[in-house]
Design a protein around this motif. Structure first.
Motif, PDB file in Angstrom:
ATOM      1  N   ARG A 143       0.849  -1.185   0.000  1.00 59.24           N
ATOM      2  CA  ARG A 143       0.000   0.000   0.000  1.00 59.24           C
ATOM      3  C   ARG A 143       0.889   1.241   0.000  1.00 59.24           C
ATOM      4  O   ARG A 143       1.333   1.720   1.032  1.00 59.24           O
ATOM      5  N   PRO A 144       1.203   1.786  -1.189  1.00 56.56           N
ATOM      6  CA  PRO A 144       2.074   2.967  -1.251  1.00 56.56           C
ATOM      7  C   PRO A 144       1.477   4.165  -0.519  1.00 56.56           C
ATOM      8  O   PRO A 144       0.265   4.378  -0.540  1.00 56.56           O
ATOM      9  N   VAL A 145       2.326   4.948   0.110  1.00 53.73           N
ATOM     10  CA  VAL A 145       1.914   6.158   0.817  1.00 53.73           C
ATOM     11  C   VAL A 145       1.740   7.280  -0.198  1.00 53.73           C
ATOM     12  O   VAL A 145       2.634   7.543  -1.004  1.00 53.73           O
ATOM     13  N   THR A 146       0.585   7.943  -0.160  1.00 49.64           N
ATOM     14  CA  THR A 146       0.332   9.066  -1.074  1.00 49.64           C
ATOM     15  C   THR A 146       0.111  10.374  -0.331  1.00 49.64           C
ATOM     16  O   THR A 146       0.053  11.431  -0.950  1.00 49.64           O
ATOM     17  N   ALA A 165       1.388  12.367   3.343  1.00 51.15           N
ATOM     18  CA  ALA A 165       2.245  12.310   4.537  1.00 51.15           C
ATOM     19  C   ALA A 165       2.444  13.698   5.126  1.00 51.15           C
ATOM     20  O   ALA A 165       3.550  14.059   5.509  1.00 51.15           O
ATOM     21  N   GLN A 166       1.362  14.460   5.215  1.00 54.09           N
ATOM     22  CA  GLN A 166       1.484  15.835   5.681  1.00 54.09           C
ATOM     23  C   GLN A 166       1.019  16.037   7.116  1.00 54.09           C
ATOM     24  O   GLN A 166       1.567  16.833   7.841  1.00 54.09           O
ATOM     25  N   ASP A 167      -0.027  15.332   7.538  1.00 55.88           N
ATOM     26  CA  ASP A 167      -0.603  15.591   8.857  1.00 55.88           C
ATOM     27  C   ASP A 167      -1.303  14.329   9.329  1.00 55.88           C
ATOM     28  O   ASP A 167      -2.069  13.721   8.594  1.00 55.88           O
ATOM     29  N   GLY A 168      -1.022  13.926  10.558  1.00 53.62           N
ATOM     30  CA  GLY A 168      -1.729  12.797  11.136  1.00 53.62           C
ATOM     31  C   GLY A 168      -1.127  11.438  10.835  1.00 53.62           C
ATOM     32  O   GLY A 168      -1.567  10.437  11.385  1.00 53.62           O
ATOM     33  N   GLY A 169      -0.140  11.352   9.966  1.00 47.69           N
ATOM     34  CA  GLY A 169       0.471  10.060   9.673  1.00 47.69           C
ATOM     35  C   GLY A 169       0.612   9.822   8.192  1.00 47.69           C
ATOM     36  O   GLY A 169       0.229  10.645   7.366  1.00 47.69           O
ATOM     37  N   HIS A 170       1.174   8.665   7.858  1.00 45.54           N
ATOM     38  CA  HIS A 170       1.321   8.274   6.455  1.00 45.54           C
ATOM     39  C   HIS A 170       0.052   7.565   6.020  1.00 45.54           C
ATOM     40  O   HIS A 170      -0.366   6.584   6.634  1.00 45.54           O
ATOM     41  N   ARG A 171      -0.553   8.046   4.957  1.00 42.35           N
ATOM     42  CA  ARG A 171      -1.844   7.527   4.519  1.00 42.35           C
ATOM     43  C   ARG A 171      -1.806   7.202   3.029  1.00 42.35           C
ATOM     44  O   ARG A 171      -1.022   7.770   2.273  1.00 42.35           O
ATOM     45  N   ALA A 172      -2.713   6.304   2.643  1.00 42.57           N
ATOM     46  CA  ALA A 172      -2.868   5.984   1.228  1.00 42.57           C
ATOM     47  C   ALA A 172      -3.971   6.824   0.591  1.00 42.57           C
ATOM     48  O   ALA A 172      -4.179   6.758  -0.617  1.00 42.57           O
ATOM     49  N   THR A 173      -4.672   7.621   1.403  1.00 45.93           N
ATOM     50  CA  THR A 173      -5.761   8.470   0.917  1.00 45.93           C
ATOM     51  C   THR A 173      -5.739   9.780   1.687  1.00 45.93           C
ATOM     52  O   THR A 173      -5.544   9.788   2.905  1.00 45.93           O
ATOM     53  N   ALA A 174      -5.961  10.884   1.004  1.00 45.30           N
ATOM     54  CA  ALA A 174      -5.972  12.197   1.650  1.00 45.30           C
ATOM     55  C   ALA A 174      -7.189  12.327   2.558  1.00 45.30           C
ATOM     56  O   ALA A 174      -8.236  11.718   2.302  1.00 45.30           O
ATOM     57  N   PRO A 175      -7.104  13.129   3.631  1.00 41.96           N
ATOM     58  CA  PRO A 175      -8.226  13.251   4.576  1.00 41.96           C
ATOM     59  C   PRO A 175      -9.501  13.777   3.934  1.00 41.96           C
ATOM     60  O   PRO A 175     -10.601  13.408   4.348  1.00 41.96           O
ATOM     61  N   GLU A 176      -9.393  14.638   2.926  1.00 42.28           N
ATOM     62  CA  GLU A 176     -10.590  15.143   2.265  1.00 42.28           C
ATOM     63  C   GLU A 176     -11.413  14.006   1.658  1.00 42.28           C
ATOM     64  O   GLU A 176     -12.643  14.002   1.736  1.00 42.28           O
ATOM     65  N   HIS A 177     -10.729  13.041   1.070  1.00 40.08           N
ATOM     66  CA  HIS A 177     -11.430  11.914   0.456  1.00 40.08           C
ATOM     67  C   HIS A 177     -12.038  11.004   1.517  1.00 40.08           C
ATOM     68  O   HIS A 177     -13.125  10.451   1.328  1.00 40.08           O
ATOM     69  N   GLY A 232       7.852   4.338   2.507  1.00 38.11           N
ATOM     70  CA  GLY A 232       6.955   4.802   1.454  1.00 38.11           C
ATOM     71  C   GLY A 232       5.901   3.787   1.090  1.00 38.11           C
ATOM     72  O   GLY A 232       5.037   4.056   0.258  1.00 38.11           O
ATOM     73  N   ASP A 233       5.967   2.604   1.723  1.00 39.99           N
ATOM     74  CA  ASP A 233       4.960   1.568   1.517  1.00 39.99           C
ATOM     75  C   ASP A 233       4.527   1.065   2.887  1.00 39.99           C
ATOM     76  O   ASP A 233       5.346   0.641   3.695  1.00 39.99           O
ATOM     77  N   LEU A 234       3.222   1.106   3.166  1.00 42.70           N
ATOM     78  CA  LEU A 234       2.724   0.769   4.492  1.00 42.70           C
ATOM     79  C   LEU A 234       3.007  -0.688   4.857  1.00 42.70           C
ATOM     80  O   LEU A 234       3.288  -0.997   6.022  1.00 42.70           O
ATOM     81  N   LEU A 235       2.939  -1.590   3.892  1.00 40.95           N
ATOM     82  CA  LEU A 235       3.214  -3.000   4.185  1.00 40.95           C
ATOM     83  C   LEU A 235       4.656  -3.193   4.620  1.00 40.95           C
ATOM     84  O   LEU A 235       4.942  -3.920   5.585  1.00 40.95           O
ATOM     85  N   GLU A 236       5.582  -2.542   3.937  1.00 40.66           N
ATOM     86  CA  GLU A 236       6.987  -2.662   4.318  1.00 40.66           C
ATOM     87  C   GLU A 236       7.227  -2.060   5.707  1.00 40.66           C
ATOM     88  O   GLU A 236       8.032  -2.577   6.486  1.00 40.66           O
ATOM     89  N   ASP A 237       6.513  -0.986   6.022  1.00 37.76           N
ATOM     90  CA  ASP A 237       6.654  -0.392   7.352  1.00 37.76           C
ATOM     91  C   ASP A 237       6.131  -1.327   8.425  1.00 37.76           C
ATOM     92  O   ASP A 237       6.703  -1.424   9.522  1.00 37.76           O
ATOM     93  N   ILE A 238       5.031  -2.025   8.153  1.00 38.02           N
ATOM     94  CA  ILE A 238       4.495  -2.996   9.109  1.00 38.02           C
ATOM     95  C   ILE A 238       5.500  -4.126   9.323  1.00 38.02           C
ATOM     96  O   ILE A 238       5.736  -4.574  10.460  1.00 38.02           O
ATOM     97  N   ARG A 239       6.113  -4.573   8.256  1.00 36.04           N
ATOM     98  CA  ARG A 239       7.100  -5.656   8.387  1.00 36.04           C
ATOM     99  C   ARG A 239       8.306  -5.213   9.207  1.00 36.04           C
ATOM    100  O   ARG A 239       8.865  -5.989   9.991  1.00 36.04           O
ATOM    101  N   LEU A 240       8.704  -3.947   9.044  1.00 39.23           N
ATOM    102  CA  LEU A 240       9.782  -3.415   9.867  1.00 39.23           C
ATOM    103  C   LEU A 240       9.379  -3.430  11.339  1.00 39.23           C
ATOM    104  O   LEU A 240      10.163  -3.862  12.207  1.00 39.23           O
TER     105      LEU A 240
END
Length: 756
Positions: free
Chosen positions: A310-313, A315-327, A676-684
């Motif tokens: 799940r690539p991060v798109t 990363a400005q506020d609240g954490g790394h996300r795959a979707t912007a808060p507006e959406h 930059g990828d949430l899955l890789e971060d979880i594995r870390l």
């Protein structure tokens, strides 16, 4: 061009639809105007067609009239386009032009609509103390055919003084069996309600609505329960002829539109109108997939947790996300409503700091309500969210409320009744997660007599006690293990019919996300954050300060200036634990005088910049909630928090001050650990805890009626920041890291438990 077959199917006597204003723009074409739209028809041919589309000429007549000016095929083709685009229709000289314009504007042929009103039947009834005569009058004035018979009814209209009346549930069952649509309205009250229009198989049913409404009317439900009432207390007693007429007229309009086969605007929706402000609001009713009346029974089975890249798109506020808060807000906004919503409201909290964006999200149903005092406390105890921007705070509050809802016990969870001994190696003892000491269990009555919101002690679980257990997925061992259901879900019993309390559930490790991967990472980081706080707080460790300016975040520097303008100092400590994931605590106190009103906020993330932003956002949250009444007066009613704010000082709590012997940490001291990828971060993160001999577990709590992914992440051995004093990391890590020369004894730990 048009074929012969197409010409044969054309409107016999075409005319521009009655709701359109036709304007010729000489030399350019024609402009069609409606109340809210405009359409341009370019070309000389359309200018020539306008005077001929009078409803008295056939298509052939029009072609003949233009024979000297345009090719027949072009004229037929232009007429076909006008019909296809909804600009012309069959002339209806026998229908009043205003009526025809109304139905044309609804996208319906006037003749079709009027024919439906003449042939279909509507029955009007009431449930409760409400008069049906105004509704009869409104329908008769629109030409609706009324009936009192039980057969040959195309639509039923029910008026009530309370949507929770039990007779409505009986009517709902009958309507579902007959597959008959019905419209409900409450024409009484300071706020009148019209709708929903229930359509079996297409919308949620009344049971779906009652489930939502009963949750949201917490005070009246509490009174009805305590007084032993079988019917709700009808609160909508106010009435005014204008309000009554308006509600009935709106309902009548929805009825005729439904009978005509067009969108009524109320199908699966409630329209409320507040007589005090004249504001209207639309409340969307979601169909509950497992509704016992209109849904299917849940099939709870243990399933493996499947995570994907799940690539991060964002990363400005609240954490790394795959979707912007507006959406995110746009996707789940329909779940916010005091009538049909999971969340009753999203309300900004006033704050003395302009950049302190805090939003509350209605009532927190995770708290039991058994007495009037607990009701009072619960009404104040809303879920809340924070962020460096208003949109992030709003999304944070919404997701936290949906997270709490998803973690509530429903009885449909996967459960297995057994003892800890019977389950053997598949079971994890609840105290491996909670972390109470033998001394705390022995002093259980003393702890519970303090009536702390968070720091109570449950009963110890005997190895042969039979309770309910639920499966959680071990990412470490790639199999299911079992933890007590009571530990995993809010308000879950130890077992069916049991009133024993062997485990205390909480939100630690619970998280929501646009995707499972987001939720898992956020839940894990919360565990790391609270573990780091426990190590620092209870051992009262002196920690290194953080040079906030080195992060070059303009918003944080502006925030620092705003706190100074309030007469407050602001600083940050690095409390990162042996896990090596950046964790900060932001603190603030009144610069001069007493009390110091010390506030703090926490933040943890693989990206140190995000961790710092989170710490400040949480500090803003505490500031906003503490002073939400304005005027500089505390608005917190919790005794533990008040005691801290009125008594804690830097002098008597010196661990809150940065260690002056060590230079402050700079941004360069926190190299990025994110990929930059949430899955890789979880594995870390999984590797980090497994290297410490710990196990990473995940419970998927996503609810089908919400759709927002929610999980509970568990790492037995990591410490909660509430008062949990069992042996382990709390004592060992400070010595291993060289922060203390020896492990403290339990009685030497900080006597002030974390109170938030």
């Amino acid at each position: 061009m048009a074929t012969y077959q197409q010409i044969q199917k054309m409107i016999q006597f075409p005319k521009f639809k009655a709701h359109l204003r036709v304007n010729i723009v000489p030399g350019e074409g024609v402009l069609l105007l409606c109340e809210d739209t405009a359409s341009a028809l370019h070309g000389r041919l359309y200018e020539q067609l306008v005077p001929l589309l009078d409803g008295q000429r056939s298509a052939d007549d029009i072609v003949a009239a233009l024979a000297q000016q345009a090719d027949a095929a072009q004229v037929y083709y232009a007429l076909m386009l006008l019909e296809k685009n909804g600009h012309i229709a069959q002339a209806t000289p026998h229908i009043d032009p205003a009526t025809a314009a109304f139905w044309h504007g609804q996208g319906c042929a006037p003749e079709t609509a009027l024919q439906a009103l003449q042939t279909k039947r509507v029955r009007v009834r009431s449930v409760g103390q409400v008069d049906t005569w105004p509704m009869h009058q409104a329908l008769q004035a629109l030409g609706v055919q009324l009936t009192t018979q039980d057969t040959h009814v195309d639509l039923e209209v029910l008026l009530t003084d309370d949507y929770l009346r039990t007779d409505l549930a009986h009517h709902n069952t009958a309507a579902l069996q007959a597959q008959r649509p019905w419209l409900l309205l409450r024409p009484l009250g300071l706020s009148t309600w019209v709708g929903p229009l229930y359509v079996p198989g297409q919308t949620g049913c009344h049971h779906c609505l009652q489930q939502r409404l009963a949750r949201n009317q917490i005070a009246s439900q509490f009174v009805a329960h305590r007084l032993g009432l079988t019917e709700p207390l009808p609160l909508a007693v106010a009435s005014h002829p204008a309000n009554l007429a308006m509600a009935c007229q709106l309902a009548a309009l929805a009825v005729v539109k439904h009978l005509a086969g067009v969108d009524s605007g109320l199908q699966g929706r409630v329209l409320s109108q507040d007589s005090r402000t004249l504001q209207t609001q639309v409340h969307v009713l979601s169909r509950l997939p497992h509704c016992p009346a209109c849904g299917t029974a849940p099939q709870p089975v243990p399933t493996a947790l499947q995570l994907v890249s799940r690539p991060v798109t964002f990363a400005q506020d609240g954490g790394h996300r795959a979707t912007a808060p507006e959406h995110t807000l746009q996707h789940y906004q329909h779940l916010v409503s005091p009538i049909t919503g999971v969340v009753t409201e999203l309300t900004p909290v006033p704050s003395p700091v302009a950049m302190a964006h805090v939003v509350v999200a209605g009532h927190n149903h995770a708290f039991r309500i058994e007495r009037l005092a607990s009701l009072k406390h619960s009404l104040r105890n809303a879920s809340s969210g924070k962020g460096m921007t208003p949109i992030q705070a709003r999304v944070s509050a919404l997701c936290e409320a949906l997270e709490r809802y998803s973690g509530e016990f429903t009885g449909a969870e996967v459960r297995r009744t057994a003892s800890y001994r019977e389950l053997g190696p598949d079971a994890i003892h609840p105290n491996a997660v909670m972390g109470y000491s033998a001394r705390q269990y022995a002093q259980r009555e003393w702890w519970n007599a303090r009536q702390s919101r968070f720091n109570g002690v449950p009963e110890p679980l005997a190895d042969d006690a039979r309770i309910d257990w639920s499966p959680v997925w071990s990412l470490t061992e790639q199999r299911h293990k079992y933890l007590p259901t009571q530990l995993l879900y809010h308000a879950a019993p130890a077992a069916a019919g049991s009133h024993r309390s062997y485990a205390r559930t909480c939100s630690n490790g619970n998280a929501a996300g646009n995707h499972l991967e987001e939720a898992v990472l956020q839940g894990f980081l919360e565990l790391v954050e609270r573990d780091a706080v426990a190590l620092w707080w209870y051992n009262r460790l002196k920690k290194t300060g953080v040079a906030v300016a080195s992060f070059a975040e303009p918003g944080l520097l502006d925030l620092h200036a705003q706190y100074q303008a309030l007469g407050r100092e602001l600083w940050v400590l690095d409390i990162t634990s042996d896990l090596g994931i950046p964790t900060f605590v932001a603190l603030s106190r009144v610069s001069s005088g007493a009390p110091e009103h010390i506030l703090l906020g926490l933040g943890c993330h693989l990206d140190a910049r995000i961790a710092l932003q989170r710490a400040f956002a949480e500090l803003n949250q505490m500031l906003g909630l503490a002073y939400s009444g304005g005027g500089g007066q505390l608005r917190i009613h919790d005794g533990e928090t008040l005691a801290w704010l009125s008594q804690a000082t830097l002098a008597n709590q010196p661990y809150l001050v940065a260690d002056e012997r060590v230079p402050p940490k700079q941004r360069r001291d926190f190299p990025p650990r994110h990929s930059g990828d949430l899955l890789e971060d979880i594995r870390l993160c999984q590797r980090i805890v497994e290297q410490k001999g710990l196990e990473l577990l995940v419970l998927d709590q996503t609810r089908a009626d919400v759709g927002l992914p929610v999980v509970k992440v568990i790492v037995p051995g990591l410490r909660h920041f509430w008062a949990r004093f069992a042996p382990g990391r709390l004592y060992d890590v400070p010595v291993k890291m060289g922060w203390l020369q020896r492990p403290l004894r339990e009685e030497e730990l900080n006597p002030i438990p974390v109170f938030f």
